[in-house]
Enzyme design. Structure first.
Site, PDB file in Angstrom:
ATOM      1  N   ARG A 139      -4.641 -80.408  80.017  1.00  6.44           N
ATOM      2  CA  ARG A 139      -3.133 -81.373  79.828  1.00  6.44           C
ATOM      3  C   ARG A 139      -2.188 -80.402  79.084  1.00  6.44           C
ATOM      4  O   ARG A 139      -2.448 -80.133  77.963  1.00  6.44           O
ATOM      5  CB  ARG A 139      -3.364 -82.565  79.270  1.00  6.44           C
ATOM      6  CG  ARG A 139      -2.073 -83.433  79.037  1.00  6.44           C
ATOM      7  CD  ARG A 139      -2.410 -84.691  78.188  1.00  6.44           C
ATOM      8  NE  ARG A 139      -0.870 -85.287  77.847  1.00  6.44           N
ATOM      9  CZ  ARG A 139      -0.497 -85.697  76.813  1.00  6.44           C
ATOM     10  NH1 ARG A 139      -0.900 -85.293  75.891  1.00  6.44           N
ATOM     11  NH2 ARG A 139       0.696 -86.191  76.900  1.00  6.44           N
ATOM     12  N   TYR A 195      -4.786 -91.573  67.133  1.00  4.10           N
ATOM     13  CA  TYR A 195      -4.751 -91.020  65.819  1.00  4.10           C
ATOM     14  C   TYR A 195      -5.426 -91.871  64.859  1.00  4.10           C
ATOM     15  O   TYR A 195      -6.174 -91.433  64.083  1.00  4.10           O
ATOM     16  CB  TYR A 195      -3.607 -90.619  65.563  1.00  4.10           C
ATOM     17  CG  TYR A 195      -3.266 -89.091  66.265  1.00  4.10           C
ATOM     18  CD1 TYR A 195      -4.026 -87.936  66.262  1.00  4.10           C
ATOM     19  CD2 TYR A 195      -2.513 -89.175  67.532  1.00  4.10           C
ATOM     20  CE1 TYR A 195      -3.852 -86.790  67.391  1.00  4.10           C
ATOM     21  CE2 TYR A 195      -2.277 -88.231  68.702  1.00  4.10           C
ATOM     22  CZ  TYR A 195      -2.977 -86.976  68.223  1.00  4.10           C
ATOM     23  OH  TYR A 195      -2.838 -86.244  69.162  1.00  4.10           O
ATOM     24  N   ASN A 245      -2.806 -91.826  73.596  1.00  5.85           N
ATOM     25  CA  ASN A 245      -3.067 -91.136  72.391  1.00  5.85           C
ATOM     26  C   ASN A 245      -3.341 -91.995  71.372  1.00  5.85           C
ATOM     27  O   ASN A 245      -2.498 -92.587  70.712  1.00  5.85           O
ATOM     28  CB  ASN A 245      -1.733 -90.239  72.250  1.00  5.85           C
ATOM     29  CG  ASN A 245      -1.273 -89.243  73.377  1.00  5.85           C
ATOM     30  OD1 ASN A 245      -2.137 -88.985  74.039  1.00  5.85           O
ATOM     31  ND2 ASN A 245       0.053 -88.664  73.191  1.00  5.85           N
ATOM     32  N   HIS A 250       7.602 -83.979  77.031  1.00  6.09           N
ATOM     33  CA  HIS A 250       7.040 -83.986  75.746  1.00  6.09           C
ATOM     34  C   HIS A 250       8.160 -83.490  74.820  1.00  6.09           C
ATOM     35  O   HIS A 250       7.885 -82.632  74.263  1.00  6.09           O
ATOM     36  CB  HIS A 250       5.695 -83.036  75.955  1.00  6.09           C
ATOM     37  CG  HIS A 250       4.706 -83.385  74.479  1.00  6.09           C
ATOM     38  ND1 HIS A 250       3.377 -83.717  74.805  1.00  6.09           N
ATOM     39  CD2 HIS A 250       4.955 -83.449  73.232  1.00  6.09           C
ATOM     40  CE1 HIS A 250       2.986 -83.910  73.753  1.00  6.09           C
ATOM     41  NE2 HIS A 250       3.871 -83.715  72.789  1.00  6.09           N
ATOM     42  N   GLU A 309       4.347 -90.322  74.659  1.00  2.54           N
ATOM     43  CA  GLU A 309       4.809 -90.855  73.536  1.00  2.54           C
ATOM     44  C   GLU A 309       6.157 -91.363  73.456  1.00  2.54           C
ATOM     45  O   GLU A 309       6.980 -90.926  72.722  1.00  2.54           O
ATOM     46  CB  GLU A 309       4.467 -90.425  72.426  1.00  2.54           C
ATOM     47  CG  GLU A 309       3.056 -90.003  72.300  1.00  2.54           C
ATOM     48  CD  GLU A 309       2.520 -89.110  70.935  1.00  2.54           C
ATOM     49  OE1 GLU A 309       3.487 -89.057  70.219  1.00  2.54           O
ATOM     50  OE2 GLU A 309       1.260 -89.026  70.760  1.00  2.54           O
ATOM     51  N   GLU A 341      -4.916 -87.505  74.179  1.00  2.00           N
ATOM     52  CA  GLU A 341      -4.953 -86.939  72.931  1.00  2.00           C
ATOM     53  C   GLU A 341      -5.809 -87.739  71.903  1.00  2.00           C
ATOM     54  O   GLU A 341      -5.614 -88.882  71.633  1.00  2.00           O
ATOM     55  CB  GLU A 341      -3.408 -86.912  72.122  1.00  2.00           C
ATOM     56  CG  GLU A 341      -2.465 -85.822  72.852  1.00  2.00           C
ATOM     57  CD  GLU A 341      -1.112 -85.823  72.171  1.00  2.00           C
ATOM     58  OE1 GLU A 341      -0.846 -86.073  71.088  1.00  2.00           O
ATOM     59  OE2 GLU A 341      -0.113 -85.673  72.807  1.00  2.00           O
TER      60      GLU A 341
HETATM   61  O1  IFM Z   1       1.310 -82.861  67.938  1.00  3.10           O
HETATM   62  C1  IFM Z   1       1.453 -84.193  68.146  1.00  3.10           C
HETATM   63  C2  IFM Z   1       1.817 -84.302  69.704  1.00  3.10           C
HETATM   64  O2  IFM Z   1       2.780 -83.438  70.142  1.00  3.10           O
HETATM   65  C3  IFM Z   1       2.124 -85.585  70.067  1.00  3.10           C
HETATM   66  N1  IFM Z   1       0.904 -86.517  69.436  1.00  3.10           N
HETATM   67  C4  IFM Z   1       0.600 -86.486  68.229  1.00  3.10           C
HETATM   68  C5  IFM Z   1       0.323 -85.026  67.878  1.00  3.10           C
HETATM   69  C6  IFM Z   1      -0.269 -84.891  66.422  1.00  3.10           C
HETATM   70  O3  IFM Z   1       0.921 -85.369  65.624  1.00  3.10           O
END
Ligand code: IFM
Length: 468
Positions: free
Chosen positions: A88, A309, A307, A132, A177, A372
């Site tokens: 990706r 985290y 995505n 992006h 995002e 992600e």
């Molecule tokens: O590095 C970023 C990415 O560009 C978008 N999602 C979160 C990642 C980590 O902060």
């Protein structure tokens, strides 16, 4: 839910992951390409923002980054060697359509043609993200995402990109995002273009979604009978109440409303969430919706990119117990927990990923791909050609286990892409925060596989073998 922390860091097949599950790595253009002023590329809002004193740690920028623009063949060889089936990456809008208007730049398109061809020759499927975060600066000067016109410009650019690459790329993501583009960029001033104007940020939310819908329609029309998997990627988390109090549950409703439902409800159900609109109206903010917009935004999706985290815990009162903040608004306060953290100071919450995926399945019913997931850690030095990043291995192992657990509970999760293939420009944090499973020495541009890359490679291989 609680995911039992991974005990062994020895690669092993992940139970419950079927054959055909996509395994990938992800990057984005501005974070790795460099070559900021080459072959006709014009500045994006990030080139400009990086020049604002104090905006980016260390005054760093993406002028050179990982020099991927010049090292693309070696980088493809590197990622193909990991055995992933999907890569990706994002297209740089100002490289393809300098200035954000007018005809395509042949040299920009050539780069992405070469990249996709090199991937295909190596047996790796290209997964393209159109946007992006690198909006051409001229479009920001004309109003940026708060201006409706930007949505139309985005659809035009999407058409140019699809016309050039649609014969070899089947997987298309419109936006990465949009919450970050709108809120970090226009409300909190932490990302380009660095504005702090909440009503403008909400205008941006609507125009990003409209741009997504217009681009989705343009790509679908251009694809005709060609195979196409079309989606959008959102950054999503979970919002859990600190206590069972009404105030804490309301705080979660607001956090979830602004972070998740404000995007997914119009995308999937064709309407903005009424409670969020009411919260905004109480701040004299109205979304700039015109007739027909919601139908465009709800153009059917084939896949939702997630995505992930971290998840968060919320309280509806200040630390002093007040239900309203200094701004006179109800309090939505993230509460810190005593949990392990990454170098970003983000809590590590793999169980939240399972909860999120199960909830997305229930409320939105789309197939998902984790586009992600990964972590920055203060890795040790490269010694003897190795980087021992045990914390990242543990992070990946626990989150992949969380994906398997979500599948077991009925979530239709079809792929997992590690963020990131290699250390790169982490936006306002500069180069200090390293998310890569491959280490980059920025002075020499030497790439070194970290232990996490080797672990990921072996885990993917063993999981595939077990699923056969
Ligand atoms: O590095 C970023 C990415 O560009 C978008 N999602 C979160 C990642 C980590 O902060």
């Amino acid at each position: 839910m609680t995911v039992t922390p991974t005990r062994s860091l020895t690669p092993a097949a992940v139970p419950g992951i079927p054959a055909g599950f996509r395994w990938g790595v992800a990057t984005s253009a501005y974070q790795i390409e460099g070559a900021a002023a080459e072959d006709g590329r014009t500045p994006s809002i990030w080139d400009t923002y990086c020049r604002v004193p104090g905006a980016v740690a260390g005054g760093e920028n993406g002028d050179v980054a990982c020099d991927h623009y010049h090292r693309m063949p070696q980088d493809v060889e590197l990622l193909a060697g990991l055995g992933v089936d999907t890569y990706r990456f994002s297209l740089s809008w100002p490289r393809i359509q300098p200035g954000g208007r007018g005809p395509a730049n042949a040299k920009g398109l050539d780069f992405y043609r070469r990249l996709t061809d090199t991937l295909l020759e190596a047996g790796v499927t290209p997964w393209v993200t159109l946007y992006h975060w690198d909006l051409p600066q001229e479009l920001e000067d004309a109003g940026g995402w708060p201006a409706r016109e930007t949505a139309y410009r985005f659809a035009e650019y999407a058409q140019l990109a699809y016309d050039a690459l649609g014969d070899r790329v089947e997987h298309w993501t419109t936006l990465n995002e949009p919450w970050c583009s709108a809120m970090l960029g226009y409300a909190f001033g932490q990302h380009a273009p660095g504005r702090t104007d909440l009503p403008a940020a909400l205008d941006a939310v609507h125009h990003l979604l409209l741009g997504h819908g217009l681009a989705a329609r343009a790509v679908r029309d251009a694809a005709g009978s060609r195979p196409l998997e079309l989606g959008i990627t959102l950054n999503l988390g979970t919002a859990d109440p600190e206590t069972d109090s009404d105030a804490d549950r309301e705080a979660c409703r607001r956090a979830d409303g602004m972070g998740t439902r404000l995007y997914l409800d119009p995308l999937v159900h064709g309407r903005y969430p009424a409670d969020v609109l009411a919260d905004l109206a109480a701040q004299d903010i109205e979304l700039p919706v015109q007739d027909g917009d919601l139908e465009v935004i709800a153009t059917p999706l084939d896949v939702l990119g997630v995505n992930f985290y971290r998840g968060a815990l919320f309280s509806g009162v200040t630390e002093d117990g007040s239900p309203t903040g200094q701004d006179g608004l109800p309090v939505t306060r993230a509460v810190e927990r005593d949990l392990p953290r990454t170098a970003m100071d983000w809590e590590i919450t793999p169980g939240s990923l399972t909860d999120l995926l199960v909830r997305l399945q229930r409320d939105y019913g789309l197939p998902t791909v984790i586009t992600e997931n990964g972590a920055a850690f203060d890795d040790g030095p490269v010694t003897g050609g190795a980087v021992h990043d045990e914390e990242r291995v543990r992070y990946l192992a626990d989150h992949i286990a969380a994906v398997a657990a979500a599948r077991e509970q009925g979530a239709d999760v079809r792929g997992y892409f590690a963020w990131s293939l290699m250390d790169n420009f982490e936006w306002a944090y500069g180069y200090d925060k390293r998310f890569g499973i491959v280490h980059v020495d920025y002075a020499t541009q030497v790439r070194t596989l970290k232990d996490s890359a080797l672990w990921y490679r072996d885990t993917v291989r063993l999981t595939r073998q077990a699923a056969r």
